[in-house]
Every structure is written in C-alpha cells, then in structure tokens.
Design a protein around this motif. Structure first.
Motif, PDB file in Angstrom:
ATOM      1  N   ILE A 132       0.836  -1.213   0.000  1.00  0.00           N
ATOM      2  CA  ILE A 132       0.000   0.000   0.000  1.00  0.00           C
ATOM      3  C   ILE A 132       0.868   1.259   0.000  1.00  0.00           C
ATOM      4  O   ILE A 132       0.664   2.181  -0.791  1.00  0.00           O
ATOM      5  CB  ILE A 132      -0.929   0.023   1.242  1.00  0.00           C
ATOM      6  CG1 ILE A 132      -1.890  -1.159   1.184  1.00  0.00           C
ATOM      7  CG2 ILE A 132      -1.667   1.347   1.348  1.00  0.00           C
ATOM      8  CD1 ILE A 132      -2.825  -1.275   2.361  1.00  0.00           C
ATOM      9  N   SER A 166       2.973   1.856  -3.376  1.00  0.00           N
ATOM     10  CA  SER A 166       2.082   2.107  -4.514  1.00  0.00           C
ATOM     11  C   SER A 166       1.517   3.524  -4.404  1.00  0.00           C
ATOM     12  O   SER A 166       1.467   4.266  -5.384  1.00  0.00           O
ATOM     13  CB  SER A 166       0.908   1.138  -4.545  1.00  0.00           C
ATOM     14  OG  SER A 166       1.384  -0.160  -4.564  1.00  0.00           O
ATOM     15  N   PHE A 167       1.109   3.869  -3.190  1.00  0.00           N
ATOM     16  CA  PHE A 167       0.493   5.187  -3.016  1.00  0.00           C
ATOM     17  C   PHE A 167       1.504   6.304  -3.279  1.00  0.00           C
ATOM     18  O   PHE A 167       1.214   7.289  -3.970  1.00  0.00           O
ATOM     19  CB  PHE A 167      -0.088   5.299  -1.598  1.00  0.00           C
ATOM     20  CG  PHE A 167      -0.904   6.531  -1.393  1.00  0.00           C
ATOM     21  CD1 PHE A 167      -2.048   6.751  -2.147  1.00  0.00           C
ATOM     22  CD2 PHE A 167      -0.526   7.506  -0.472  1.00  0.00           C
ATOM     23  CE1 PHE A 167      -2.813   7.898  -1.985  1.00  0.00           C
ATOM     24  CE2 PHE A 167      -1.283   8.651  -0.297  1.00  0.00           C
ATOM     25  CZ  PHE A 167      -2.426   8.845  -1.055  1.00  0.00           C
ATOM     26  N   LEU A 205      -3.750  -6.050  -4.351  1.00  0.00           N
ATOM     27  CA  LEU A 205      -2.589  -5.151  -4.340  1.00  0.00           C
ATOM     28  C   LEU A 205      -1.504  -5.655  -5.289  1.00  0.00           C
ATOM     29  O   LEU A 205      -0.883  -4.865  -6.021  1.00  0.00           O
ATOM     30  CB  LEU A 205      -1.985  -5.114  -2.936  1.00  0.00           C
ATOM     31  CG  LEU A 205      -2.387  -4.007  -2.003  1.00  0.00           C
ATOM     32  CD1 LEU A 205      -1.704  -4.212  -0.659  1.00  0.00           C
ATOM     33  CD2 LEU A 205      -2.000  -2.644  -2.569  1.00  0.00           C
ATOM     34  N   LEU A 213      -6.532   1.466  -5.858  1.00  0.00           N
ATOM     35  CA  LEU A 213      -5.910   1.511  -4.535  1.00  0.00           C
ATOM     36  C   LEU A 213      -6.923   1.988  -3.494  1.00  0.00           C
ATOM     37  O   LEU A 213      -6.976   1.484  -2.364  1.00  0.00           O
ATOM     38  CB  LEU A 213      -4.683   2.426  -4.557  1.00  0.00           C
ATOM     39  CG  LEU A 213      -3.869   2.411  -3.271  1.00  0.00           C
ATOM     40  CD1 LEU A 213      -3.209   1.053  -3.059  1.00  0.00           C
ATOM     41  CD2 LEU A 213      -2.792   3.485  -3.279  1.00  0.00           C
ATOM     42  N   SER A 235      -5.356   3.400 -11.466  1.00  0.00           N
ATOM     43  CA  SER A 235      -4.612   2.752 -10.380  1.00  0.00           C
ATOM     44  C   SER A 235      -4.971   3.358  -9.024  1.00  0.00           C
ATOM     45  O   SER A 235      -5.131   2.636  -8.032  1.00  0.00           O
ATOM     46  CB  SER A 235      -3.102   2.899 -10.592  1.00  0.00           C
ATOM     47  OG  SER A 235      -2.751   2.420 -11.846  1.00  0.00           O
TER      48      SER A 235
END
Ligand code: MSP
Length: 472
Positions: free
Chosen positions: A353, A356-357, A407, A438, A434
C-alpha cells in the motif's frame, strides 16, 4: 419499527481482562477483533455498543495488589489507567470501559444473586477441590496434566477445603446443550461448539459460586462471610453494563468475543445462569484459538511474551492492527514469530500500500492531476460479497489475503503499463485507474486500517500532492 431498529443495533463484547497484569498481544488481539467487527457494523449503518474492560475482583488480583503492598482499590484504579492507555494506543473504538468495582455493577450482581437464591437455585455444602488461581477456577482431575493446569503450568494447583454456595447448574445443562445444538446459541467456529457439547456430557456436579476466604469481591447478600465467585460476577458484567448505561433495550448481546480457554464460561455457565434468571440468551459466542510462541502459551515466567508496545513502536498503530488481524487464530492455535510480522509488514504495508500510493501520487502530481474519490465502505463492499462474508465470519486474515491479491495485481498492472513512459493522456488514464483501485483496496480495509483510510482519502481529494511514505 422497533424490531427493525433492534436488528440495526449490535451489542458486542470482549472478555473483561484480569486487572493483575498489563496486556500482551493475546489480549490485544481479542480486543482488536471485536473492534474490527464493531467498526464493520458501524460502517454499514448499525448502531453498535462495544464494551471491553477489566475484571477487578478475586483472589488473583487481591494477591497481586498484596504483593505490591497496595490497597486493592488503588491497585485496580492504576491498572484501569494502563488498560485504557493501551486501548487508545491501539485505536480501539470501544463505547464503554467496564470496571467491576463500579457501584451499580456491585448492586445489580447482588440483586441477581438474591434472585437465584430465592428461586431455590443456590445451596450450601462443604467442598474440597483443586483450584487454579491463574484461571480462577476449580479444576477436575481429568483436566490436569501431570497435576498442573494446562494454561498455567508454572503455577501450583491449590487444594481448597471450604464451605461454598453452589448454583444448580446441572438442572440447566440439558437445555443449554439443546440450545447450542440447534444454534439458538451459536458457538463458532464449529470445532469450539463440538468441544462444548462433549464437555457438557462430562459434568455431574454443580458450580461453586462463592468463596469464604477471598475478601476482595462482592459480598453474598445473605451471608457476609462469603464473596461472589469472581467468574460469576464477571459474566454478569454483560448485563450490568446495560443497566449502568440505561440501555436495557440492547439485551441480549449479539456476540461475546472470547479466547477458547474461557469458551466454557460463556457458552455453558453464562447461559445456565441466564436460564435460571429467566433472561434471554446471547446470540453468539465467537471463541478464537490462541496465539502461541514456539509452541508455548505466552507467559511471563517462560519469557516469551510479545508486548503490544513493541509492535506499536516498530510498526505504528495501523501496522500493528494489520499484523494482528492477519494472524487471527480461528480453528487452531497459531504460532507467531517476530520475523513473520517483519516480512508481512514489509511486503503488504511498506512495499504494498505504502509504495504504490507514494509512486502514484508522485506521478499524479507530475501531471497536475486532480481527483475526488468519495465511495464509502458500504458502496465498495456491495461489489465484494466474499469480503463481506469474511468480515461477518471473523475471517479477517482472509480479508487481508484477498486484498493482498488485489494489491499484487495492481502492482503488476502499474509495472506493465509503465505510466512513467506513457504519453500524457495515457499516463493520466493509467494513474487514475490505479489510484481508484488503490482506494477500493483501502476502503475494503477500513475497519482494520482506519487511520490509513483517512490519510489516503484526504490526500486523494482535489489536486494530488506527492505523498510521504505512509508506512515507515
Ligand atoms: N477475567 C477473565 C474473563 C472474564 S470475562 C467475563 C479472563 N481474563 S484474562 O485476562 O485471562 O483474559 C483472557 C482472554 O485474553 C482470553 O479469553 C483471550 O481473549 C485473551 N488471550 C489471552 N491469551 C491469549 C493468547 N495467547 N492468544 C489469544 N488470546 C488470548 O479470562
């Protein structure tokens, strides 16, 4: 109308923990499971009353206070502060903190005992039995291993000879068995139900419900030389809470969330007392298995206790919540290691998480993107009936596994599309898609990761700024 309102409200409880010690991650886990469950139902629009707290009376607490040369009340007052601090640190959304030294609790317990006595369900007799102070429980010979309690192998079993008051539990056992069998009291998971049914068949004696030599407790109303057996008044907290809060409309409890070691008290003793008192019964007892370390129960003497404060320091509040939820022991005890926690944290939170964020917000910022994502937990969940089912079955580990798969898919999608190499239009499409994905994942995890959800939601509103790593 009243019925539909009642359907909408849920009364969810944890055990009240002995006030003689500080919490370890076993206690934190049970409380967290209840918190996730409570948050889940609140997010779906239910009114929830979620209680947790401490069990302040009895021999074990009395001895601990004496050892510290502290007054009993002063001792439990200090422990109450510690336990509450722990709840804050874990971001537990409890509505009421139970303390059994509360005056109304004591009064109502006293009245309930008198009711049982007047109905002829209590009698006195001399008794000899083996007592485990760790469990606060008389043990049968059969349940001991090499003369020691399975849960407290380092504590001596004490031989007690005294006159006790007894509750005629044998009168109610057939009825309780029937209620468990036909799921009017749902005992889950299934292996815990079978354990209870098998154990009921072995019981042929009544339940001792008073102690003459334990001063730190609630007096038996008709005999000042006895105090109420601590387990009986502790179970009654589930009822006295509602009197204290003036919320008798929430009776009976929807679910008592407990560890397997105290399932018997909740699934058999408590319903027997309630039948005798003519009160309706809890709908469900969820009894999870235990967390163990290197095959052994966590214990101070063995020195294998994992403290929640260590995890909180290392992984922060949502990190700790995620790791404990991922290791929920359902049917079987679960051996846990610090390495497991470390790897899981790195893979799922820091790299998953978190990274990716951070990557996506950086790209979105480069492209001057604006977004407003506002779907709620409930709206998102409507498209994920499997996850809904897992939450309702307490399978939080499965919620985590399923969102982890999503994820991983998201990471793969970003790596395949390579938005950093795409032209502006296509890059924006990939990034938006994306970030939306998320947000779905974080939404689905909201009961487990409330703080992360808020952070990500706030940062995905309006012009997107590059976000600092959420998990350090
Ligand atoms: N005071 C009683 C409960 C009365 S409830 C009316 C009591 N207290 S306790 O402090 O011993 O807490 C027991 C609970 O802590 C267990 O039921 C379980 O929920 C949790 N755990 C304690 N050790 C545990 C593990 N090793 N693993 C998971 N949970 C465990 O019993």
């Amino acid at each position: 109308m009243i019925e539909s309102l009642r359907m909408k409200s849920k009364y969810i409880t944890t055990p009240i923990y002995y006030a003689n010690d500080v919490p370890h991650i076993g206690h934190s886990s049970t409380t967290l499971f209840a918190d996730i469950y409570a948050r889940y139902y609140r997010l779906l629009g239910h009114e929830v009353l979620f209680t947790t707290g401490i069990d302040e009376h009895g021999q074990k607490v009395q001895e601990s206070a004496d050892k510290k040369q502290m007054g009993h009340q002063q001792y439990v007052d200090e422990m109450a502060i510690e336990w509450k601090e722990h709840l804050e640190a874990m971001n537990i959304s409890y509505d009421y903190f139970v303390r059994t030294t509360n005056t109304t609790h004591k009064e109502v317990v006293s009245n309930l005992l008198s009711e049982l006595y007047d109905a002829g369900d209590i009698y006195k007799k001399p008794y000899t039995g083996k007592y485990c102070v760790g469990c606060e429980e008389f043990k049968t010979e059969r349940s001991l291993i090499d003369g020691k309690c399975e849960e407290h192998p380092n504590k001596e079993i004490v031989l007690i000879e005294e006159e006790n008051y007894f509750f005629k539990i044998t009168k109610y056992l057939d009825q309780v068995k029937e209620l468990i069998l036909n799921e009017q009291i749902k005992v889950v998971p299934g292996n815990k139900k079978n354990e209870m049914l098998a154990r009921i068949d072995t019981i042929d004696s009544d339940l001792s419900i008073s102690r003459p030599n334990v001063e730190w407790g609630i007096q038996i109303p008709w005999d000042k030389d006895h105090t109420v057996y601590v387990w009986v008044e502790a179970l009654m907290n589930y009822y006295t809470n509602l009197i204290i809060l003036n919320r008798k409309d929430l009776w009976p409890a929807d679910v008592h969330i407990v560890g397997k070691g105290i399932n018997w008290f909740h699934s058999v003793i408590w319903p027997s007392l309630l039948l005798a008192l003519n009160k309706s019964l809890p709908k469900e007892v969820f009894a999870h298995s235990h967390l163990i370390v290197k095959g052994q129960k966590m214990s101070k003497t063995i020195g294998n206790v994992i403290s929640p404060s260590n995890l909180l320091q290392q992984y922060g509040v949502d990190g700790t919540r995620y790791l404990l939820a991922a290791t929920i022991p359902l049917n079987q005890d679960r051996d846990i290691t610090i390495d497991f926690y470390k790897n899981k944290y790195h893979h799922a939170l820091k790299n998953g998480i978190g990274n990716s964020f951070s990557r996506l917000t950086k790209l979105a910022n480069n492209h001057d993107m604006e977004l407003t994502l506002h779907s709620t937990f409930k709206e998102t969940l409507d498209n994920y009936s499997d996850i809904k089912q897992h939450y309702e079955n307490f399978e939080f580990n499965k919620v985590i596994e399923k969102t982890q798969d999503q994820l991983d898919e998201l990471s793969q999608f970003i790596n395949n599309q390579k938005p950093w190499l795409q032209d502006k239009n296509n890059a924006k499409i990939t990034i938006e898609k994306s970030l939306k994905k998320l947000f779905i994942i974080v939404n689905l995890l909201q009961p487990i990761l409330p703080e992360t959800h808020t952070k990500i939601k706030t940062r995905l509103s309006g012009k997107i700024q590059h976000s600092e790593p959420i998990f350090k």
